[in-house]
Design a protein around this motif. Sequence first.
Motif, PDB file in Angstrom:
ATOM      1  N   SER A 122       0.974  -1.411   0.337  1.00 42.36           N
ATOM      2  CA  SER A 122       0.189   0.174   0.060  1.00 42.36           C
ATOM      3  C   SER A 122       0.675   1.140   0.182  1.00 42.36           C
ATOM      4  O   SER A 122       0.262   2.245  -0.623  1.00 42.36           O
ATOM      5  CB  SER A 122      -1.017   0.610   1.085  1.00 42.36           C
ATOM      6  OG  SER A 122      -0.513   0.101   2.457  1.00 42.36           O
TER       7      SER A 122
ATOM      8  N   GLY B 118       4.088   3.176  -3.358  1.00 47.11           N
ATOM      9  CA  GLY B 118       3.688   4.284  -4.614  1.00 47.11           C
ATOM     10  C   GLY B 118       3.956   5.676  -4.091  1.00 47.11           C
ATOM     11  O   GLY B 118       4.475   6.593  -4.731  1.00 47.11           O
TER      12      GLY B 118
ATOM     13  N   ARG C 113      -0.862   9.363  -0.386  1.00 43.92           N
ATOM     14  CA  ARG C 113      -0.426   8.112  -1.695  1.00 43.92           C
ATOM     15  C   ARG C 113      -0.624   6.845  -1.684  1.00 43.92           C
ATOM     16  O   ARG C 113      -0.607   6.034  -2.517  1.00 43.92           O
ATOM     17  CB  ARG C 113       0.414   9.022  -2.624  1.00 43.92           C
ATOM     18  CG  ARG C 113       1.190  10.236  -2.898  1.00 43.92           C
ATOM     19  CD  ARG C 113       2.000  10.498  -3.727  1.00 43.92           C
ATOM     20  NE  ARG C 113       1.950   9.907  -4.845  1.00 43.92           N
ATOM     21  CZ  ARG C 113       3.177   8.835  -5.454  1.00 43.92           C
ATOM     22  NH1 ARG C 113       4.793   9.688  -5.025  1.00 43.92           N
ATOM     23  NH2 ARG C 113       3.710   8.570  -6.376  1.00 43.92           N
ATOM     24  N   TRP C 114      -0.721   6.475  -0.440  1.00 42.09           N
ATOM     25  CA  TRP C 114      -0.922   5.248  -0.006  1.00 42.09           C
ATOM     26  C   TRP C 114      -2.024   4.863  -0.491  1.00 42.09           C
ATOM     27  O   TRP C 114      -3.119   5.157  -0.983  1.00 42.09           O
ATOM     28  CB  TRP C 114      -1.050   5.538   2.068  1.00 42.09           C
ATOM     29  CG  TRP C 114       0.545   5.339   1.968  1.00 42.09           C
ATOM     30  CD1 TRP C 114       1.293   5.820   1.905  1.00 42.09           C
ATOM     31  CD2 TRP C 114       0.971   5.296   3.645  1.00 42.09           C
ATOM     32  NE1 TRP C 114       2.565   5.587   2.842  1.00 42.09           N
ATOM     33  CE2 TRP C 114       2.311   5.691   3.355  1.00 42.09           C
ATOM     34  CE3 TRP C 114      -0.074   5.062   4.579  1.00 42.09           C
ATOM     35  CZ2 TRP C 114       3.030   5.985   4.898  1.00 42.09           C
ATOM     36  CZ3 TRP C 114       0.706   4.774   5.350  1.00 42.09           C
ATOM     37  CH2 TRP C 114       2.007   5.219   5.752  1.00 42.09           C
ATOM     38  N   ASN C 115      -2.475   3.356  -0.945  1.00 44.74           N
ATOM     39  CA  ASN C 115      -3.095   2.795  -2.275  1.00 44.74           C
ATOM     40  C   ASN C 115      -4.081   2.338  -0.748  1.00 44.74           C
ATOM     41  O   ASN C 115      -4.307   1.063   0.289  1.00 44.74           O
ATOM     42  CB  ASN C 115      -2.899   1.512  -1.980  1.00 44.74           C
ATOM     43  CG  ASN C 115      -3.832   0.755  -2.725  1.00 44.74           C
ATOM     44  OD1 ASN C 115      -4.981   0.333  -2.968  1.00 44.74           O
ATOM     45  ND2 ASN C 115      -3.347   0.517  -4.225  1.00 44.74           N
ATOM     46  N   ARG C 116      -5.360   2.611  -0.750  1.00 44.32           N
ATOM     47  CA  ARG C 116      -6.265   3.204   0.942  1.00 44.32           C
ATOM     48  C   ARG C 116      -7.190   1.580   0.433  1.00 44.32           C
ATOM     49  O   ARG C 116      -7.823   0.459   1.542  1.00 44.32           O
ATOM     50  CB  ARG C 116      -6.948   3.885   0.976  1.00 44.32           C
ATOM     51  CG  ARG C 116      -7.381   5.195   0.665  1.00 44.32           C
ATOM     52  CD  ARG C 116      -5.947   5.306   1.798  1.00 44.32           C
ATOM     53  NE  ARG C 116      -6.683   5.234   3.139  1.00 44.32           N
ATOM     54  CZ  ARG C 116      -5.985   5.265   3.815  1.00 44.32           C
ATOM     55  NH1 ARG C 116      -4.423   5.935   3.933  1.00 44.32           N
ATOM     56  NH2 ARG C 116      -5.822   5.115   5.360  1.00 44.32           N
TER      57      ARG C 116
END
Length: 408
Positions: free
Chosen positions: A241, A244, A263-266
């Motif tokens: 997560s 990126g 920018r963390w992938n939720r």
Amino acid sequence: MNETIETVFRIESPRVIAAAARIVRDVGRAEELAQDALVAALEQWPQTGIPDRPGAWLVAAVRNRAVDVVRREQTYARKLVEFGRNLEDTPAPSSPPDADDIDDDLLRLIFVACHPVLSAPARIALTLRLLGGLTTAEVARAVLAPESTVAQRIVRAKRTLAARRVPFEVPVGADRAARLSSVLEVVYLVFNEGYSATAGDDLLRPGLCEDALRLARVLAALMPDEPEVHGLLALLYLQASRTGARVAGDGAPVLLADQDRGRWNRLFIRLGLESLLRAGTGPYSLQAAIAACHVRAVRYEDTDWAGIAALYERLYALSPSPVVVLNRAVAVSMAQGPQAGLALVDRLADEPALRAYHLLPSVRGDLLSRLGRDDEARAEFEVAAALTDNARERQWLLRRAQHPSAET
């Protein structure tokens, strides 16, 4: 052009080897056939151009060569009896299987490489070499062992699998359970190599992260009642997560404290936390719990460092490792101050397994810089830079050596 072709092959090699191994039932020979496919690409692509789907082209090439080998060595009829199916009915590589289909050549390959006829170190080395596409030197760094030792493990492992005629299949029942711990460790190490590449010009190798995460999903679907499988899946989702936000526009690493959490992938965070609910109390589950502490913190300053240090202490009780001690030292330094962390790091100075591990002097350099001991910190960063084979990390460490007190 040749460099591009070799890069494509490195990315696709696990699938290419798995496709050949499914037919010839010999991972050593499958690897040789994969090299033949690379030679064919080097000969043809400069004239014809790189195909739109280079991976499918390589798989098709190696499958054709594998079928030719089978037909030459034994009659086609005998092979039909042995395999229980017609090779001509094998799905064409241009139509790859669904990403989470359990009938997956990559999954078969990883279980073959983790067969109990091999020692645990040999299983890990062979699978990293075949599935991860790592060079022998990269495997050696991943497992903290001499390169010559790893090379011998790989050669002997391939010979053993061939001599014992290990079937190319996903095992069932007790046999599957016996191989699970090695399989999980290999998936974990493959992900780590993608998450923080030991060598090359890039900090990340996203393809390896994707392969490891996909295999972890497959394993979780295959063994839904295994808590540690879900622990590993949770860990990989939570780590992935943050991918990126870990690299700046110029390719330089971005420290956790400086990452844009927006920018963390939720989605990955949600899936990771859901998997964590099904996890147990094993090593991967504890590491997932540590990762969860990070993703739950809205700001870096909100991180529960004391809780993370406690989780690392529990992890060490299950899996004693100097790397766990080093990670705990970082957490302790954040919870109790850099001097407390440095005291733990200094105990690792004579640890043989960390002699060539660049993160030991890197962490020590950071702690010294936080204590205002810049000259000592500079020396540690220079040592760390000399130890890493990753160009991006080396550049970053050399910048830290020039400005020890800087945080980025």
